[in-house]
Scaffold this motif. Structure first.
Motif, PDB file in Angstrom:
ATOM      1  N   ASN A   1      23.627 -49.263  57.348  1.00 17.87           N
ATOM      2  CA  ASN A   1      22.989 -48.831  56.102  1.00 17.87           C
ATOM      3  C   ASN A   1      23.965 -48.914  54.937  1.00 17.87           C
ATOM      4  OD1 ASN A   1      20.453 -48.195  57.253  1.00 17.87           O
ATOM      5  ND2 ASN A   1      21.216 -46.204  57.938  1.00 17.87           N
ATOM      6  N   VAL A   2      25.213 -48.590  55.194  1.00 17.46           N
ATOM      7  CA  VAL A   2      26.254 -48.695  54.166  1.00 17.46           C
ATOM      8  C   VAL A   2      26.494 -50.157  53.814  1.00 17.46           C
ATOM      9  CG1 VAL A   2      28.717 -48.372  53.706  1.00 17.46           C
ATOM     10  CG2 VAL A   2      27.382 -46.513  54.743  1.00 17.46           C
ATOM     11  N   VAL A   3      26.581 -50.999  54.838  1.00 19.46           N
ATOM     12  CA  VAL A   3      26.779 -52.432  54.616  1.00 19.46           C
ATOM     13  C   VAL A   3      25.653 -52.997  53.767  1.00 19.46           C
ATOM     14  CG1 VAL A   3      26.916 -54.700  55.733  1.00 19.46           C
ATOM     15  CG2 VAL A   3      28.119 -52.746  56.732  1.00 19.46           C
ATOM     16  N   ASN A   4      24.431 -52.628  54.095  1.00 16.22           N
ATOM     17  CA  ASN A   4      23.281 -53.117  53.327  1.00 16.22           C
ATOM     18  C   ASN A   4      23.330 -52.646  51.880  1.00 16.22           C
ATOM     19  OD1 ASN A   4      22.361 -54.298  55.674  1.00 16.22           O
ATOM     20  ND2 ASN A   4      20.876 -52.692  56.135  1.00 16.22           N
ATOM     21  N   ALA A   5      23.704 -51.377  51.686  1.00 12.23           N
ATOM     22  CA  ALA A   5      23.770 -50.826  50.328  1.00 12.23           C
ATOM     23  C   ALA A   5      24.854 -51.522  49.506  1.00 12.23           C
ATOM     24  CB  ALA A   5      24.029 -49.319  50.393  1.00 12.23           C
ATOM     25  N   TYR A   6      26.004 -51.739  50.118  1.00 10.29           N
ATOM     26  CA  TYR A   6      27.084 -52.437  49.418  1.00 10.29           C
ATOM     27  C   TYR A   6      26.684 -53.882  49.085  1.00 10.29           C
ATOM     28  CZ  TYR A   6      31.082 -49.186  49.543  1.00 10.29           C
ATOM     29  OH  TYR A   6      31.953 -48.154  49.312  1.00 10.29           O
ATOM     30  N   SER A   7      25.999 -54.531  50.017  1.00 10.35           N
ATOM     31  CA  SER A   7      25.597 -55.924  49.792  1.00 10.35           C
ATOM     32  C   SER A   7      24.608 -56.033  48.640  1.00 10.35           C
ATOM     33  CB  SER A   7      24.997 -56.509  51.076  1.00 10.35           C
ATOM     34  OG  SER A   7      25.970 -56.565  52.108  1.00 10.35           O
ATOM     35  N   THR A   8      23.662 -55.093  48.585  1.00  8.53           N
ATOM     36  CA  THR A   8      22.708 -55.084  47.476  1.00  8.53           C
ATOM     37  C   THR A   8      23.425 -54.870  46.150  1.00  8.53           C
ATOM     38  OG1 THR A   8      20.934 -54.250  48.896  1.00  8.53           O
ATOM     39  CG2 THR A   8      20.693 -53.909  46.521  1.00  8.53           C
ATOM     40  N   TRP A   9      24.333 -53.898  46.157  1.00  8.38           N
ATOM     41  CA  TRP A   9      25.059 -53.575  44.924  1.00  8.38           C
ATOM     42  C   TRP A   9      25.892 -54.746  44.414  1.00  8.38           C
ATOM     43  CZ3 TRP A   9      30.600 -52.811  45.095  1.00  8.38           C
ATOM     44  CH2 TRP A   9      31.152 -52.523  43.836  1.00  8.38           C
ATOM     45  N   ILE A  10      26.662 -55.383  45.309  1.00  8.84           N
ATOM     46  CA  ILE A  10      27.588 -56.417  44.829  1.00  8.84           C
ATOM     47  C   ILE A  10      26.827 -57.653  44.350  1.00  8.84           C
ATOM     48  CG2 ILE A  10      28.007 -57.564  47.062  1.00  8.84           C
ATOM     49  CD1 ILE A  10      30.544 -56.863  44.210  1.00  8.84           C
ATOM     50  N   SER A  11      25.708 -57.977  44.980  1.00  4.48           N
ATOM     51  CA  SER A  11      24.939 -59.139  44.526  1.00  4.48           C
ATOM     52  C   SER A  11      24.397 -58.893  43.117  1.00  4.48           C
ATOM     53  CB  SER A  11      23.793 -59.439  45.501  1.00  4.48           C
ATOM     54  OG  SER A  11      22.832 -58.400  45.506  1.00  4.48           O
ATOM     55  N   GLN A  12      23.992 -57.661  42.849  1.00  6.78           N
ATOM     56  CA  GLN A  12      23.461 -57.313  41.537  1.00  6.78           C
ATOM     57  C   GLN A  12      24.574 -57.251  40.488  1.00  6.78           C
ATOM     58  OE1 GLN A  12      21.545 -53.631  42.493  1.00  6.78           O
ATOM     59  NE2 GLN A  12      19.875 -54.609  43.625  1.00  6.78           N
ATOM     60  N   LEU A  13      25.717 -56.717  40.879  1.00  9.17           N
ATOM     61  CA  LEU A  13      26.843 -56.613  39.948  1.00  9.17           C
ATOM     62  C   LEU A  13      27.306 -57.991  39.496  1.00  9.17           C
ATOM     63  CD1 LEU A  13      28.719 -54.185  38.924  1.00  9.17           C
ATOM     64  CD2 LEU A  13      30.409 -55.166  40.485  1.00  9.17           C
ATOM     65  N   VAL A  14      27.477 -58.884  40.451  1.00 10.45           N
ATOM     66  CA  VAL A  14      27.911 -60.255  40.141  1.00 10.45           C
ATOM     67  C   VAL A  14      26.919 -60.930  39.210  1.00 10.45           C
ATOM     68  CG1 VAL A  14      28.218 -62.552  41.142  1.00 10.45           C
ATOM     69  CG2 VAL A  14      29.325 -60.577  42.200  1.00 10.45           C
ATOM     70  N   ALA A  15      25.638 -60.721  39.493  1.00 17.47           N
ATOM     71  CA  ALA A  15      24.604 -61.366  38.684  1.00 17.47           C
ATOM     72  C   ALA A  15      24.560 -60.812  37.267  1.00 17.47           C
ATOM     73  CB  ALA A  15      23.237 -61.180  39.351  1.00 17.47           C
ATOM     74  N   ASN A  16      24.603 -59.507  37.132  1.00 19.57           N
ATOM     75  CA  ASN A  16      24.411 -58.894  35.824  1.00 19.57           C
ATOM     76  C   ASN A  16      25.532 -59.215  34.847  1.00 19.57           C
ATOM     77  OD1 ASN A  16      22.756 -57.244  34.130  1.00 19.57           O
ATOM     78  ND2 ASN A  16      24.215 -55.575  34.366  1.00 19.57           N
ATOM     79  N   TYR A  17      26.750 -59.382  35.368  1.00 21.39           N
ATOM     80  CA  TYR A  17      27.890 -59.600  34.477  1.00 21.39           C
ATOM     81  C   TYR A  17      28.520 -60.988  34.640  1.00 21.39           C
ATOM     82  CZ  TYR A  17      27.208 -54.672  33.779  1.00 21.39           C
ATOM     83  OH  TYR A  17      26.634 -53.458  33.489  1.00 21.39           O
ATOM     84  N   SER A  18      27.798 -61.882  35.309  1.00 18.96           N
ATOM     85  CA  SER A  18      28.267 -63.263  35.488  1.00 18.96           C
ATOM     86  C   SER A  18      29.709 -63.292  35.994  1.00 18.96           C
ATOM     87  CB  SER A  18      28.147 -64.046  34.177  1.00 18.96           C
ATOM     88  OG  SER A  18      26.816 -64.071  33.730  1.00 18.96           O
ATOM     89  N   ILE A  19      29.944 -62.553  37.060  1.00 16.72           N
ATOM     90  CA  ILE A  19      31.277 -62.442  37.654  1.00 16.72           C
ATOM     91  C   ILE A  19      31.550 -63.663  38.519  1.00 16.72           C
ATOM     92  CG2 ILE A  19      32.671 -61.082  39.257  1.00 16.72           C
ATOM     93  CD1 ILE A  19      31.024 -58.620  38.281  1.00 16.72           C
ATOM     94  N   ASP A  20      32.753 -64.197  38.426  1.00 13.60           N
ATOM     95  CA  ASP A  20      33.102 -65.439  39.129  1.00 13.60           C
ATOM     96  C   ASP A  20      33.871 -65.208  40.419  1.00 13.60           C
ATOM     97  OD1 ASP A  20      32.212 -67.311  36.933  1.00 13.60           O
ATOM     98  OD2 ASP A  20      33.703 -66.139  35.841  1.00 13.60           O
ATOM     99  N   GLY A  21      34.452 -64.040  40.575  1.00 19.36           N
ATOM    100  CA  GLY A  21      35.217 -63.740  41.776  1.00 19.36           C
ATOM    101  C   GLY A  21      35.433 -62.248  41.883  1.00 19.36           C
ATOM    102  N   ILE A  22      35.675 -61.773  43.106  1.00 27.38           N
ATOM    103  CA  ILE A  22      35.945 -60.347  43.297  1.00 27.38           C
ATOM    104  C   ILE A  22      37.240 -60.175  44.080  1.00 27.38           C
ATOM    105  CG2 ILE A  22      33.567 -59.548  43.103  1.00 27.38           C
ATOM    106  CD1 ILE A  22      33.419 -59.467  46.149  1.00 27.38           C
ATOM    107  N   ARG A  23      38.003 -59.192  43.651  1.00 24.32           N
ATOM    108  CA  ARG A  23      39.189 -58.760  44.395  1.00 24.32           C
ATOM    109  C   ARG A  23      38.794 -57.486  45.112  1.00 24.32           C
ATOM    110  NH1 ARG A  23      42.652 -53.966  44.592  1.00 24.32           N
ATOM    111  NH2 ARG A  23      44.785 -54.632  45.020  1.00 24.32           N
ATOM    112  N   ILE A  24      38.951 -57.428  46.428  1.00 28.45           N
ATOM    113  CA  ILE A  24      38.482 -56.306  47.226  1.00 28.45           C
ATOM    114  C   ILE A  24      39.676 -55.438  47.621  1.00 28.45           C
ATOM    115  CG2 ILE A  24      37.128 -55.599  49.215  1.00 28.45           C
ATOM    116  CD1 ILE A  24      35.997 -58.466  49.285  1.00 28.45           C
ATOM    117  N   ASP A  25      39.644 -54.189  47.205  1.00 31.05           N
ATOM    118  CA  ASP A  25      40.740 -53.269  47.455  1.00 31.05           C
ATOM    119  C   ASP A  25      40.770 -52.817  48.912  1.00 31.05           C
ATOM    120  OD1 ASP A  25      42.851 -51.469  46.278  1.00 31.05           O
ATOM    121  OD2 ASP A  25      41.496 -49.928  47.043  1.00 31.05           O
ATOM    122  N   SER A  26      41.971 -52.612  49.457  1.00 31.33           N
ATOM    123  CA  SER A  26      42.176 -51.945  50.757  1.00 31.33           C
ATOM    124  C   SER A  26      41.373 -52.575  51.895  1.00 31.33           C
ATOM    125  CB  SER A  26      41.819 -50.454  50.648  1.00 31.33           C
ATOM    126  OG  SER A  26      42.521 -49.838  49.602  1.00 31.33           O
TER     127      SER A  26
END
Length: 488
Positions: free
Chosen positions: A191-216
């Motif tokens: 459920n956490v994985v699904n929630a994170y996946s939904t969030w990151i796909s929307q974040l990338v789309a809304n702000y036209s993000i080209d790459g992500i740096r993932i902490d820890s």
């Protein structure tokens, strides 16, 4: 205010074609920005910023946008900014998030972030955003944490019970807490994985993000990373502070062909710089070999010599030549170069938080584009960009160490051969003869630093002048025609 999920989903659908793949990041050169410490919207260059206090100093996304020319004119075509989500009052760095779907109001508005993204893309620059999946933040410590403050993980069932990390035990690293005020998310929960996946796909789309740096990354469940990166649909760069190549490089396989922040090379390179000696140079050469042989693709890692978590090089040694050679290493070696804000100003902060200085308070003056290191950085990026644009193999070619000694290391990177020195400005003048450089026999070779032209011998080797801490960067004369470097 939380944004409408339907609207987010529509944007995610519309922006799929804009996703930037790992392959598209190969030729990029990245400037790392701590949003709160880079530039203020009001342009104030005297505003105080006490790095010993966990407090906001006023840097914003609008401030970054206003200073993009400062970054762009150094030759960078990507920036990496701090996490953008809502944080605790002490989360100036962005790693103490409390709400995934609300922006950090200290950094600006939704429009400010979109304006920054647009301004970058107008310059053909990429935007990388830092994200945190391992933990949330709190002003209180366990057991006094109020889990109802978090969104979307608003109760304790989404988090592991508190325990101290034993980094010799991988399970402990994944389920225990970094600190007692950073509740560790159950990233093994679907459920956490699904929630994170939904969030990151929307974040990338809304702000036209080209790459992500993932902490820890080493502290999350490995199985959670592939679906997360797939949902993001862009280049993933994972952070794990570990000096063991056999442990670190295999993480590339769970980042969907992305890369890691290259700590194994960072540790060995800085050991050579700080402690200097043949054994450490030998270790650096060996770690370059391990990078090539343990990575899926060493050119997709993030290469760095300074960042926001570790002491800066001048903190250990103020020699300006060492600083210049470190920048040359970062930009010319395998991987995607990452230069940390202030490195070009020779900032000398110590360990976190000392290395998180406000750029507007730099001793050289705010955003000085005339310093030696600023112009050295710009020229090195020019060299790399020319190689990227004019050699099909440059961004796939893996470093070959040609030779090394107590004070120097010589490397071939496709069309570039470079010699770096660890002796500093007091290095005596002398010559250096290449070994296995592979130049065509009797060809004209230019040192792009001194602009001296040499002729390779019958074996394709070059004897170049070196000294005073200067690096040597050689290309064939016919390859740089039209580059405007050294008069060509």
């Amino acid at each position: 205010m939380h944004l409408c999920l339907a609207f987010w989903g529509l944007l995610a659908h519309l922006s799929t074609s804009l996703a930037r793949t790992p392959d598209e990041w190969r030729g990029r050169s990245t400037y790392q920005v701590i949003t709160d410490r880079f530039a203020r919207s009001d342009g104030n260059v005297t505003a105080p910023c006490d790095v010993t206090k966990n407090e906001y100093c006023g840097g914003t996304w609008k401030g970054i946008e206003q200073k993009l020319d400062y970054i762009y004119n150094m030759g960078f075509n990507a920036i990496w900014i701090s996490p953008i989500t809502k944080n605790t009052p002490t989360g100036y760095h962005g790693y103490y998030q409390t709400d995934l779907y609300t922006l950090n109001e200290n950094f600006g508005t939704e429009k400010d972030l979109k304006d920054l993204s647009d301004a970058l893309h107008e310059r053909d620059m990429y935007l990388m955003v830092d994200v945190v999946t391992n933990h949330f933040g709190s002003v209180e410590s366990d057991p006094n944490i109020d889990y109802s403050q978090y969104y979307p993980f608003n109760n304790a069932s989404y988090f592991h019970p508190y325990c101290e990390i034993d980094y010799d035990n991988q399970t402990s690293a994944e389920i225990c807490w970094l600190y007692s005020n950073l509740p560790d998310v159950r990233t093994e929960d679907q459920n956490v994985v699904n929630a994170y996946s939904t969030w990151i796909s929307q974040l990338v789309a809304n702000y036209s993000i080209d790459g992500i740096r993932i902490d820890s990354v080493k502290d999350v469940d490995k199985a959670s990373m592939p679906p997360f990166c797939e949902a993001a649909g862009v280049y993933c760069l994972g952070e794990l502070s570990n000096n063991d190549p056999s442990y670190s490089y295999p993480y590339q396989s769970v980042l969907n062909g992305g890369g890691i922040i290259n700590y194994p090379l960072y540790f060995s390179f800085n050991e050579t710089f700080v402690y200097k000696g043949f054994s450490s140079t030998e270790k650096l050469a060996y770690n370059i070999y391990l990078d090539r042989n343990n990575s899926i693709d060493s050119n997709l890692h993030g290469t760095f010599t300074e960042n926001h978590d570790n002491p800066r090089i001048p903190f250990h040694n103020p020699d300006i030549a060492l600083a210049a050679n470190a920048i040359a290493w970062t930009i010319l070696t395998d991987g995607i170069p990452i230069i940390y804000q202030g490195q070009e100003q020779h900032l000398a902060g110590g360990d976190d938080p000392g290395c998180r200085e406000a750029m507007w308070l730099a001793e050289n003056g705010s955003y000085d584009d005339t310093t030696l290191l600023y112009n050295t950085t710009a020229y090195l990026n020019q060299i790399r960009t020319w190689a990227v644009q004019h050699s099909e193999g440059y961004t796939h070619y893996e470093n070959v160490v040609l030779n090394y000694s107590e004070d120097q290391i010589a490397i071939r990177k496709d069309v570039v051969r470079f010699i770096l020195t660890f002796a500093g400005v007091d290095q005596p003048q002398g010559t250096y003869t290449t070994v296995d450089a592979g130049f065509p026999p009797n060809s004209s070779v230019v040192d792009l630093i001194s602009c001296k032209t040499y002729t390779s011998n019958g074996a394709g080797e070059v004897t170049a002048d070196i000294g005073g801490g200067a690096m040597v960067i050689m290309m064939q004369a016919d390859f740089i025609q039209g580059s405007e470097m050294c008069g060509y």
